[in-house]
Write a protein that holds these residues in place. Sequence first.
Motif, PDB file in Angstrom:
ATOM      1  N   THR A 146      -0.026  -1.450   0.261  1.00 23.83           N
ATOM      2  CA  THR A 146       0.141  -0.121   0.055  1.00 23.83           C
ATOM      3  C   THR A 146       1.273   0.902  -0.339  1.00 23.83           C
ATOM      4  O   THR A 146       1.470   1.305   0.373  1.00 23.83           O
ATOM      5  N   VAL A 147       0.595   2.509  -0.501  1.00 31.27           N
ATOM      6  CA  VAL A 147       0.535   4.371  -0.810  1.00 31.27           C
ATOM      7  C   VAL A 147      -0.020   4.409  -0.046  1.00 31.27           C
ATOM      8  O   VAL A 147      -1.202   5.046  -0.869  1.00 31.27           O
ATOM      9  N   ASN A 148       0.368   4.962   1.491  1.00 27.61           N
ATOM     10  CA  ASN A 148      -0.293   6.237   1.578  1.00 27.61           C
ATOM     11  C   ASN A 148      -2.423   5.373   2.075  1.00 27.61           C
ATOM     12  O   ASN A 148      -2.979   6.180   1.436  1.00 27.61           O
ATOM     13  N   GLY A 149      -2.041   4.053   2.220  1.00 25.02           N
ATOM     14  CA  GLY A 149      -3.630   3.039   2.618  1.00 25.02           C
ATOM     15  C   GLY A 149      -3.810   2.691   1.494  1.00 25.02           C
ATOM     16  O   GLY A 149      -4.860   2.313   1.527  1.00 25.02           O
ATOM     17  N   GLN A 150      -3.696   3.084   0.182  1.00 25.01           N
ATOM     18  CA  GLN A 150      -3.944   2.941  -1.410  1.00 25.01           C
ATOM     19  C   GLN A 150      -3.042   1.660  -1.722  1.00 25.01           C
ATOM     20  O   GLN A 150      -1.909   1.710  -1.251  1.00 25.01           O
ATOM     21  N   ASN A 151      -4.360   0.524  -1.847  1.00 29.30           N
ATOM     22  CA  ASN A 151      -3.709  -1.167  -2.801  1.00 29.30           C
ATOM     23  C   ASN A 151      -2.932  -0.510  -3.604  1.00 29.30           C
ATOM     24  O   ASN A 151      -3.277  -0.347  -4.945  1.00 29.30           O
ATOM     25  N   ILE A 152      -1.397  -1.180  -3.739  1.00 29.04           N
ATOM     26  CA  ILE A 152      -0.944  -1.508  -4.818  1.00 29.04           C
ATOM     27  C   ILE A 152      -0.879  -2.757  -5.708  1.00 29.04           C
ATOM     28  O   ILE A 152      -0.426  -3.494  -5.026  1.00 29.04           O
ATOM     29  N   GLN A 153      -1.196  -2.627  -6.607  1.00 33.89           N
ATOM     30  CA  GLN A 153      -1.378  -4.172  -7.358  1.00 33.89           C
ATOM     31  C   GLN A 153       0.136  -4.348  -8.059  1.00 33.89           C
ATOM     32  O   GLN A 153       0.553  -3.421  -8.942  1.00 33.89           O
ATOM     33  N   LEU A 154       0.648  -5.241  -7.670  1.00 41.36           N
ATOM     34  CA  LEU A 154       1.783  -6.155  -8.761  1.00 41.36           C
ATOM     35  C   LEU A 154       2.534  -7.274  -8.937  1.00 41.36           C
ATOM     36  O   LEU A 154       1.338  -7.897  -8.317  1.00 41.36           O
ATOM     37  N   THR A 155       2.724  -6.803 -10.023  1.00 39.48           N
ATOM     38  CA  THR A 155       3.149  -8.669  -9.835  1.00 39.48           C
ATOM     39  C   THR A 155       3.673  -9.632  -9.479  1.00 39.48           C
ATOM     40  O   THR A 155       4.859  -8.828  -8.516  1.00 39.48           O
ATOM     41  N   THR A 156       3.717 -10.800  -9.552  1.00 35.83           N
ATOM     42  CA  THR A 156       5.239 -11.593  -8.442  1.00 35.83           C
ATOM     43  C   THR A 156       6.336 -11.101  -8.859  1.00 35.83           C
ATOM     44  O   THR A 156       7.348 -10.829  -7.336  1.00 35.83           O
ATOM     45  N   LYS A 157       6.927 -10.666 -10.112  1.00 34.19           N
ATOM     46  CA  LYS A 157       8.536  -9.950 -10.080  1.00 34.19           C
ATOM     47  C   LYS A 157       8.839  -8.729  -9.137  1.00 34.19           C
ATOM     48  O   LYS A 157       9.291  -8.532  -8.787  1.00 34.19           O
ATOM     49  N   GLU A 158       7.076  -7.441  -9.875  1.00 31.60           N
ATOM     50  CA  GLU A 158       7.354  -6.656  -9.073  1.00 31.60           C
ATOM     51  C   GLU A 158       7.441  -6.260  -7.406  1.00 31.60           C
ATOM     52  O   GLU A 158       8.421  -5.879  -7.194  1.00 31.60           O
ATOM     53  N   TYR A 159       6.854  -7.484  -6.980  1.00 29.22           N
ATOM     54  CA  TYR A 159       6.967  -7.385  -5.420  1.00 29.22           C
ATOM     55  C   TYR A 159       8.057  -8.295  -5.122  1.00 29.22           C
ATOM     56  O   TYR A 159       8.681  -7.611  -3.955  1.00 29.22           O
ATOM     57  N   GLU A 160       8.450  -9.215  -5.605  1.00 33.19           N
ATOM     58  CA  GLU A 160       9.924  -9.595  -5.327  1.00 33.19           C
ATOM     59  C   GLU A 160      10.841  -9.017  -5.193  1.00 33.19           C
ATOM     60  O   GLU A 160      11.929  -8.717  -4.341  1.00 33.19           O
ATOM     61  N   LEU A 161      10.637  -8.040  -6.409  1.00 34.75           N
ATOM     62  CA  LEU A 161      12.131  -7.012  -6.866  1.00 34.75           C
ATOM     63  C   LEU A 161      12.244  -6.010  -5.595  1.00 34.75           C
ATOM     64  O   LEU A 161      13.247  -5.559  -4.954  1.00 34.75           O
TER      65      LEU A 161
END
Length: 227
Positions: A146-161
């Motif tokens: 989340t950024v300032n309480g807003q959910n952020i959708q990341l792909t698997t690789k984006e999240y891992e990075l």
Amino acid sequence: MKKVLIIEDDIDIAELERDYLQLHNYNAEIIHDGLQGLKKALSGIYDVIVVDLMLPHKDGFEIIREIRKKLEIPVIVVSARSDDIDKIRGLDFGADDYLTKPFSPAELIARIKSHIKRYERLKGHAISEVIQHKGLEINTASHKVTVNGQNIQLTTKEYELLLFLATNPNIVFTKTHIFDIIWGDEYYGETATVAVHIQKIRKKIEKDPASPEFIETLWGTGYRFNS
């Protein structure tokens, strides 16, 4: 047995992929139509989606974008389109990998195996911890960002990075180092994909991607996460 959905309108290529996957103990299903392929993909019963870009009724880019709205499973593009713009667009829409035709079936298996392993490792990483940097929060138990309480959708690789950089703040990592850590030896690609993924993450978490607050570029050196 892991389940792989192949969305491919070229019958010969689709059957080659299926046969090779079955030979390596994967359960592979073929769909030749983009619209039907998307419906199957959204069922949530597959471990990996392998998708072509040029498909009847709905193209691969749209399929990837719709999948990413609901699922985080690995998505691998297999396409005859080799232009960098197509590769970047595919990754930007949420694909985890991009394989250009003609390709080695053994390479496809290696990439599928690698992405499944990394995805399962991330999903199984149940450390109850929230990493916080200013307005950015990464919940390593639920894998929510989340950024300032807003959910952020990341792909698997984006999240891992992002997780790797955020858990190693204020340390400069080269593209090669990041590539080796996130993609590993089983991935056959180029370190340029690191820059593409960094750019995608910035678009999602930075207030101004052109002047990033979290992930800083040190020209000629690499990247650093500022805490």
